[in-house]
Write a protein that holds these residues in place. Structure first.
Motif, PDB file in Angstrom:
ATOM      1  N   LEU A  66      32.109  27.811 -29.871  1.00 31.29           N
ATOM      2  CA  LEU A  66      32.955  27.499 -31.031  1.00 31.29           C
ATOM      3  C   LEU A  66      33.004  28.634 -32.050  1.00 31.29           C
ATOM      4  O   LEU A  66      34.035  28.869 -32.662  1.00 31.29           O
ATOM      5  CB  LEU A  66      32.462  26.217 -31.714  1.00 31.29           C
ATOM      6  CG  LEU A  66      32.608  24.929 -30.922  1.00 31.29           C
ATOM      7  CD1 LEU A  66      32.072  23.753 -31.732  1.00 31.29           C
ATOM      8  CD2 LEU A  66      34.035  24.693 -30.504  1.00 31.29           C
ATOM      9  N   VAL A  67      31.903  29.322 -32.231  1.00 25.01           N
ATOM     10  CA  VAL A  67      31.838  30.344 -33.287  1.00 25.01           C
ATOM     11  C   VAL A  67      32.243  31.721 -32.778  1.00 25.01           C
ATOM     12  O   VAL A  67      32.923  32.467 -33.469  1.00 25.01           O
ATOM     13  CB  VAL A  67      30.423  30.390 -33.907  1.00 25.01           C
ATOM     14  CG1 VAL A  67      30.277  31.549 -34.870  1.00 25.01           C
ATOM     15  CG2 VAL A  67      30.111  29.074 -34.609  1.00 25.01           C
ATOM     16  N   GLU A  68      31.873  32.066 -31.551  1.00 24.42           N
ATOM     17  CA  GLU A  68      32.075  33.433 -31.064  1.00 24.42           C
ATOM     18  C   GLU A  68      33.229  33.594 -30.079  1.00 24.42           C
ATOM     19  O   GLU A  68      33.772  34.682 -29.951  1.00 24.42           O
ATOM     20  CB  GLU A  68      30.794  33.949 -30.399  1.00 24.42           C
ATOM     21  CG  GLU A  68      29.623  34.043 -31.357  1.00 24.42           C
ATOM     22  CD  GLU A  68      28.353  34.539 -30.683  1.00 24.42           C
ATOM     23  OE1 GLU A  68      28.403  34.940 -29.501  1.00 24.42           O
ATOM     24  OE2 GLU A  68      27.309  34.509 -31.341  1.00 24.42           O
ATOM     25  N   LEU A  69      33.566  32.556 -29.353  1.00 22.91           N
ATOM     26  CA  LEU A  69      34.485  32.741 -28.232  1.00 22.91           C
ATOM     27  C   LEU A  69      35.845  32.078 -28.391  1.00 22.91           C
ATOM     28  O   LEU A  69      36.758  32.360 -27.610  1.00 22.91           O
ATOM     29  CB  LEU A  69      33.824  32.231 -26.940  1.00 22.91           C
ATOM     30  CG  LEU A  69      32.471  32.855 -26.614  1.00 22.91           C
ATOM     31  CD1 LEU A  69      31.863  32.197 -25.392  1.00 22.91           C
ATOM     32  CD2 LEU A  69      32.616  34.356 -26.419  1.00 22.91           C
ATOM     33  N   THR A  70      35.967  31.189 -29.344  1.00 24.82           N
ATOM     34  CA  THR A  70      37.225  30.453 -29.489  1.00 24.82           C
ATOM     35  C   THR A  70      37.581  30.324 -30.960  1.00 24.82           C
ATOM     36  O   THR A  70      36.785  30.654 -31.840  1.00 24.82           O
ATOM     37  CB  THR A  70      37.106  29.038 -28.889  1.00 24.82           C
ATOM     38  OG1 THR A  70      36.101  28.332 -29.601  1.00 24.82           O
ATOM     39  CG2 THR A  70      36.787  29.085 -27.411  1.00 24.82           C
ATOM     40  N   THR A  71      38.755  29.841 -31.188  1.00 23.86           N
ATOM     41  CA  THR A  71      39.178  29.470 -32.538  1.00 23.86           C
ATOM     42  C   THR A  71      39.494  27.981 -32.482  1.00 23.86           C
ATOM     43  O   THR A  71      40.641  27.580 -32.287  1.00 23.86           O
ATOM     44  CB  THR A  71      40.421  30.280 -32.964  1.00 23.86           C
ATOM     45  OG1 THR A  71      40.139  31.672 -32.784  1.00 23.86           O
ATOM     46  CG2 THR A  71      40.761  30.016 -34.417  1.00 23.86           C
ATOM     47  N   PRO A  72      38.472  27.165 -32.630  1.00 28.09           N
ATOM     48  CA  PRO A  72      38.661  25.730 -32.407  1.00 28.09           C
ATOM     49  C   PRO A  72      39.300  25.030 -33.609  1.00 28.09           C
ATOM     50  O   PRO A  72      39.338  25.572 -34.718  1.00 28.09           O
ATOM     51  CB  PRO A  72      37.235  25.228 -32.200  1.00 28.09           C
ATOM     52  CG  PRO A  72      36.414  26.135 -33.040  1.00 28.09           C
ATOM     53  CD  PRO A  72      37.081  27.486 -32.931  1.00 28.09           C
ATOM     54  N   HIS A  73      39.734  23.834 -33.370  1.00 29.90           N
ATOM     55  CA  HIS A  73      40.193  22.975 -34.460  1.00 29.90           C
ATOM     56  C   HIS A  73      39.024  22.793 -35.432  1.00 29.90           C
ATOM     57  O   HIS A  73      37.869  22.678 -34.997  1.00 29.90           O
ATOM     58  CB  HIS A  73      40.633  21.615 -33.882  1.00 29.90           C
ATOM     59  CG  HIS A  73      41.272  20.730 -34.901  1.00 29.90           C
ATOM     60  ND1 HIS A  73      40.544  19.995 -35.813  1.00 29.90           N
ATOM     61  CD2 HIS A  73      42.574  20.481 -35.169  1.00 29.90           C
ATOM     62  CE1 HIS A  73      41.361  19.331 -36.595  1.00 29.90           C
ATOM     63  NE2 HIS A  73      42.608  19.609 -36.223  1.00 29.90           N
TER      64      HIS A  73
END
Length: 142
Positions: A66-73
């Protein structure tokens, strides 16, 4: 958007709802595991031990994604990390299990449980972070 109404503000109804919904799901999963794999009285509380270590491993994996690999909701982190995995792990049960071991006269097991759980929980979280970063590097060829 008003800072006080942002989904990142932990006091918004949406964040509180996500944490609550996730917490119910995580606590129910823990309850099911406790029913399927009950620990005997006075014995090492394996179910709680495995739940806490697996939950910490998953927290390391999840937060890395969630913090390093994606741009989550913005609600995904409170739903899954604080809610589901916060409800799944149970350090209050760990402390009660610890007291039961001590009350049963199993002092060495109580001390082992007291020391092993937090140390291995932190190690499991770190392993989750490291394994996720390694998998991400393999996926990108870096």
């Amino acid at each position: 958007m008003d800072e006080h109404r942002s989904p990142r503000n932990p006091r918004t109804p949406a964040v509180l709802g996500a944490v609550a919904a996730g917490g119910v799901a995580g606590a129910e999963a823990r309850w099911v595991l406790g029913v399927l794999f009950p620990d005997g009285p006075g014995g090492w509380p394996w179910t709680t031990f495995v739940i806490n270590l697996s939950g910490c491993l998953l927290i390391g994996v999840l937060l890395t994604v969630l913090v390093e690999l994606t741009t989550p909701h913005p609600l995904l982190r409170p739903l899954l990390a604080t809610g589901v995995l916060g409800g799944y792990t149970t350090f209050s049960t760990w402390s009660v299990d610890l007291l039961h071991l001590a009350a049963a006269g199993r002092t060495a097991a109580a001390v082992g449980y007291l020391v092993a759980t937090p140390l291995l929980a932190v190690a499991a979280c770190g392993a989750g972070v490291a394994l996720t970063r390694r998998a991400a590097r393999r996926g990108t060829g870096r």
